[in-house]
Each structure stands twice: as structure tokens, then as C-alpha cells.
Design an enzyme around this catalytic site. Structure first.
Site, short mmCIF file in Angstrom:
data_model
loop_
_atom_site.label_atom_id
_atom_site.label_comp_id
_atom_site.label_asym_id
_atom_site.label_seq_id
_atom_site.Cartn_x
_atom_site.Cartn_y
_atom_site.Cartn_z
N ASP A 36 -56.50 -14.92 -3.14
CA ASP A 36 -57.42 -13.78 -3.03
C ASP A 36 -57.26 -12.81 -4.21
O ASP A 36 -57.07 -11.60 -4.01
CB ASP A 36 -57.15 -13.00 -1.72
CG ASP A 36 -57.07 -13.89 -0.50
OD1 ASP A 36 -57.86 -14.83 -0.41
OD2 ASP A 36 -56.21 -13.64 0.38
N GLU A 210 -66.86 -13.91 4.42
CA GLU A 210 -65.77 -12.93 4.33
C GLU A 210 -65.61 -12.52 2.88
O GLU A 210 -66.50 -12.75 2.06
CB GLU A 210 -64.46 -13.52 4.92
CG GLU A 210 -64.05 -14.85 4.36
CD GLU A 210 -62.77 -15.39 4.96
OE1 GLU A 210 -62.15 -14.72 5.79
OE2 GLU A 210 -62.37 -16.49 4.57
O1 FUB Z 1 -55.74 -14.87 2.51
C1 FUB Z 1 -56.07 -14.78 3.88
C2 FUB Z 1 -57.55 -14.85 4.05
O2 FUB Z 1 -58.03 -16.10 3.58
C3 FUB Z 1 -58.30 -13.84 3.23
O3 FUB Z 1 -58.22 -12.56 3.72
C4 FUB Z 1 -59.64 -14.48 3.25
O4 FUB Z 1 -60.55 -13.92 2.36
C5 FUB Z 1 -59.28 -15.91 2.95
O5 FUB Z 1 -59.11 -16.13 1.58
#
Ligand code: FUB
Length: 449
Positions: A36, A210
């Protein structure tokens, strides 16, 4: 409110991290898992605020799931030499975070009025009806900390993947996700919402969305986000005339990762007149896609402002200095036959990769090597060959000028072989490494002196 203190240990660690240059290729951090990656340009350097994946174990997180207990920040003056500034926030130094949750997911950071605001999601300590993910802020005078976490998460925000954005008129916004993507205005203090959260409409209805990341270019507001259109996430974007929309779904920035990594997560910056996409993949953990690694590739726009699709590369971005260990397994191109890439040590993937050449005229090309203007006299190759074999190092193409010929002796161990450079040319070149005979040669790295 607890400040992340520079005690004796962190003070020593700080200087060890500062001294530790990381890698130019993809992944650009190879001594730990990072995911991320939220990239920002502060004070002329690129700062990356990623999540920090670790492996869950007995009493530490949930085996088989994401496990994250803290955040590091990394910075670079040129996107090739990276400095790890160490831990900036940990689940153990934030009052509102459940320190057994190992859920410090995707963060981001922004600068305003002399302060750096680091936004991060985490599992809250359960009290009354409060549970699940909230989003908090830690504040610092410097982009690399020390950061002071606020004692409470941001009121009225439940979810993950915070992304702050400040528009040209000075109004700040916070985007985040909780199945849908939300946006709200932030107050001038960057710590409280100035409007009710609203769902961003007109995004794909089906499939998880997301990781929002907003940027503006030439008056177009780009809302980028990972979305599961098929089986795994791909990076998509929608554009609009205002930070809160309305937005129109416009295209795909990066297709689903060929590795099968279920998640991807992006940020996009302009640095020294070039745009870059930061994202992640599970290159250093092919069997477990919750131990991910951060990557960078160049990003280009079409005339009409739409984004050209980015194809993930191993080579990454930037120039590699000829005196560094050039990891040719992070290649730009390779021959169709006779070249494969493998881990150096399957029990320790942080050791990196090797290139295996095993067919006459098999070749591997590594682009953008700066041979500089010094008269490089010799090449070193760390290699191993059970059969013995000969390599040619050529400039730009398989029949380009030959820089050196290197005989790899027969043996079972790794060897560092020195050979003279025959035709030195100053400048920036693509290197082609070619196997002469039908032998087996494994290469860890090459370097010049
Ligand atoms: O890294 C954990 C979660 O996985 C993140 O918050 C999301 O965006 C996905 O990448």
C-alpha cells in the site's frame, strides 16, 4: 497522548537505517515486506508511507491473514537510493489502538502549515459499541517523524485506507473506504471532519472497491481505487471536475497482477517532471499474497488527460550506477528461450534473485545503466556454473559493441570473477548479457570498477 520517543534503541536504529541504502529495482525495498505505498514529494525528496506486512504467528495476529504492527517511512532523492527512517508509529504507541489487532493497514501522509499529518487505520480498543476499524492521525514537524499520535481516532470516520487531499483553494478532504468509497471535508486543523461523510456515487456497484487515492492534474480530479471487477483487484480511476465529484468511471490504470496477488494499492505522484505509479505485488512471497512488496513504474497520460495503462516491470525506474551491484534478474527484456529467474535462497526470500542462462545465445537485458565518464577498467560478475561457461556483456543489443567477455569457471560455489573492460564508452546504456555456449550459468549481480 504519547509521543513516539527516540529512546536509546530507536536512536541507534535510526542511524543504522539512515545508512542503509536500499534498491533501485522492483521491489524497491527488499529487506522487509511493504504494501500500500503512499508516495508524497516533500522538501524535494520522495517519501513513501507503506503498510508493513509481517508473518502472523502464534499469539501475533491471525495466521493466513494480514498482519501489521507498525509503519516505517522511506525516502529517496532520486527513486533509486532509498533510506529507511525506521518505525514512525506502532500499534503499541497509540492510545486508541487495540495493540493485539495487528491491523495497521494502508496509511498516507500530507503536509499543511508546517506540519506533517500521518493518517492510518487500525483496530480500535473495544469499548461499548465501538469496534472494527477507525482512522487516526499522528503529527510531526518533519516528514520522517517523530510523529505524535492523537489520543482518539477521527470522529465520525469508520473504515480503512485514508487518503488526505488539499485542493488548490486550500480546502482539505479525506477519502477512505468501507466497502464504498467515502469523502468528507477536513477542518483547517486536519484532525476533524468539516462535513458529513458522503458515499462517492457512480463507481462500479459490484466487486470490492477500496484504497482511494485522489490527485489533480490540469483541472481534472482523478479518483483512483483498486476494484475487483473479476477475481482479484485491478487499479481503476474515475474523473471529475471537483474533489467530491460527480465522477465518471474512466479506465484501468493497471490490470490484475499476473502473480495472482489478490490486492493492489496505488498512489500517483509527479517528481522532476515525470509521473509515477506506486503499487504492490507479492514478488518476494509468491506462495502467500499477504506479504507484499512495493513497486514503482513510470505513468503517462494521453493528450485528453486519460491515463495510459501501466504494465508492471521488474526493472522499475531510474538510472543504475555501473559501480553498484546491478541485479540483472530485475531485467528489462530477455530472450524467449534459455533464461529463467529463481530465488537465491528459497528459505530467505529477502536474499533476492538470480538469473539462470542455459542455452546458446540466451540473453538478458538491463536498461539504463550509467557508465559515467570514468574510465571503467574491469567488470565483476558474481556467478556460478556447474559446467563452466562464457558470458558477453554488450551495449544496447545482442550484437552491440562488446564491453567485456567473462569466463565463468566450472564449480559448485558462487565466485566473483574479474575481467577487463575492452571497449569502454562513457554514457548511459542498456546492458545485454549473453551466454555464448550451451552451458549453465547462474548470475547474482554484475558491477564495474
Ligand atoms: O494492506 C491491507 C489492505 O489490503 C489495505 O488496507 C487494502 O487497501 C489492501 O491493499
Amino acid at each position: 497522548m504519547r509521543k513516539f520517543e527516540l529512546n536509546q534503541f530507536t536512536f541507534v536504529a535510526f542511524f543504522i537505517f539512515m545508512a542503509n541504502n536500499l534498491f533501485a529495482q522492483n521491489p524497491f525495498i527488499q529487506d522487509q515486506y511493504t504494501a500500500d505505498p503512499s508516495a508524497r514529494v516533500f522538501e524535494g525528496r520522495v517519501y513513501v508511507y507503506p503498510s508493513h506486512d509481517i508473518l502472523a504467528e502464534e499469539g501475533k495476529g491471525r495466521p493466513g491473514w494480514f498482519c501489521m504492527e507498525d509503519y516505517h517511512v522511506f525516502s529517496s532523492p532520486n527513486l533509486t537510493e532509498w533510506t529507511d527512517h525506521g518505525v514512525i508509529v506502532s500499534q503499541n504507541n497509540v492510545d486508541w489502538v487495540d495493540s493485539t489487532s495487528y491491523s495497521m493497514w494502508a496509511p498516507d501522509c500530507i503536509y499543511r502549515n508546517g506540519k506533517y499529518y500521518f493518517y492510518f487505520p487500525a483496530g480500535v480498543k473495544r469499548t461499548g459499541t465501538r469496534r472494527g476499524f477507525s482512522i487516526g492521525v499522528a503529527v510531526s514537524d518533519k516528514p520522517y517523524g517523530p510523529f505524535t499520535p492523537q489520543p482518539e481516532p477521527i470522529e465520525n470516520v469508520r473504515g480503512i485506507d485514508p487518503n488526505p487531499f488539499i485542493d488548490k483553494d486550500g480546502q482539505a478532504y479525506l477519502y477512505w473506504s468501507a466497502r464504498n468509497i467515502y469523502v468528507a471535508k477536513l477542518k483547517e486543523n486536519m484532525l476533524e471532519l468539516a462535513s458529513e461523510p458522503q458515499i462517492i456515487e457512480n463507481l462500479p456497484e459490484k466487486g470490492l472497491k477500496e484504497g482511494p487515492y485522489m490527485f489533480e492534474r490540469n483541472g481534472i480530479y482523478y479518483l483512483t481505487y483498486p476494484h475487483v471487477e473479476n477475481k482479484t483487484e485491478r487499479l481503476e480511476y474515475a474523473i471529475g471536475d471537483f474533489p467530491m465529484g460527480p465522477f465518471k468511471v474512466t479506465g484501468v490504470i493497471m490490470d490484475e497482477l499476473p502473480s495472482g496477488c489478490w490486492t493492489n494499492h496505488q498512489s500517483i505522484i509527479e517528481f522532476k517532471s515525470q509521473w509515477y505509479l506506486f503499487y504492490h505485488n507479492n514478488d518476494m512471497s509468491p506462495q502467500f499474497d499477504k506479504n507484499r512488496s512495493s513497486m514503482i513504474d513510470s505513468l503517462f497520460f494521453n493528450q485528453d488527460g486519460t491515463i495510459k495503462k501501466v504494465i508492471p516491470t521488474l526493472r522499475g525506474v531510474g538510472l543504475t550506477d555501473a559501480s553498484q551491484k546491478i541485479q540483472i534478474d530485475r531485467y528489462s527484456y530477455k530472450s524467449d528461450k534459455g533464461v529463467s529467474i529463481a530465488f537465491l535462497d528459497t528459505l530467505n526470500m529477502f536474499a533476492g534473485w538470480k538469473a539462470k542462462l542455459d542455452t546458446t545465445n540466451a540473453w538478458i537485458q538491463y536498461n539504463s545503466v550509467n557508465l559515467g565518464s570514468h574510465n571503467l577498467k574491469s567488470i565483476k560478475v558474481k556467478a556460478s556454473s556447474k559446467t563452466g561457461g562464457a558470458l558477453q556483456i554488450r551495449l544496447n543489443k545482442t550484437d552491440g559493441p562488446m564491453l567485456a567477455e567473462v569466463e565463468i569457471p566450472k564449480g559448485d560455489e558462487w565466485d566473483i570473477i574479474n575481467s577487463p573492460v575492452s571497449e569502454f564508452q562513457p554514457g548511459i546504456f542498456n546492458l545485454v548479457i549473453l551466454l555464448k555456449d550451451n552451458k549453465n550459468v547462474e548470475i547474482d549481480w554484475i558491477s564495474f570498477e
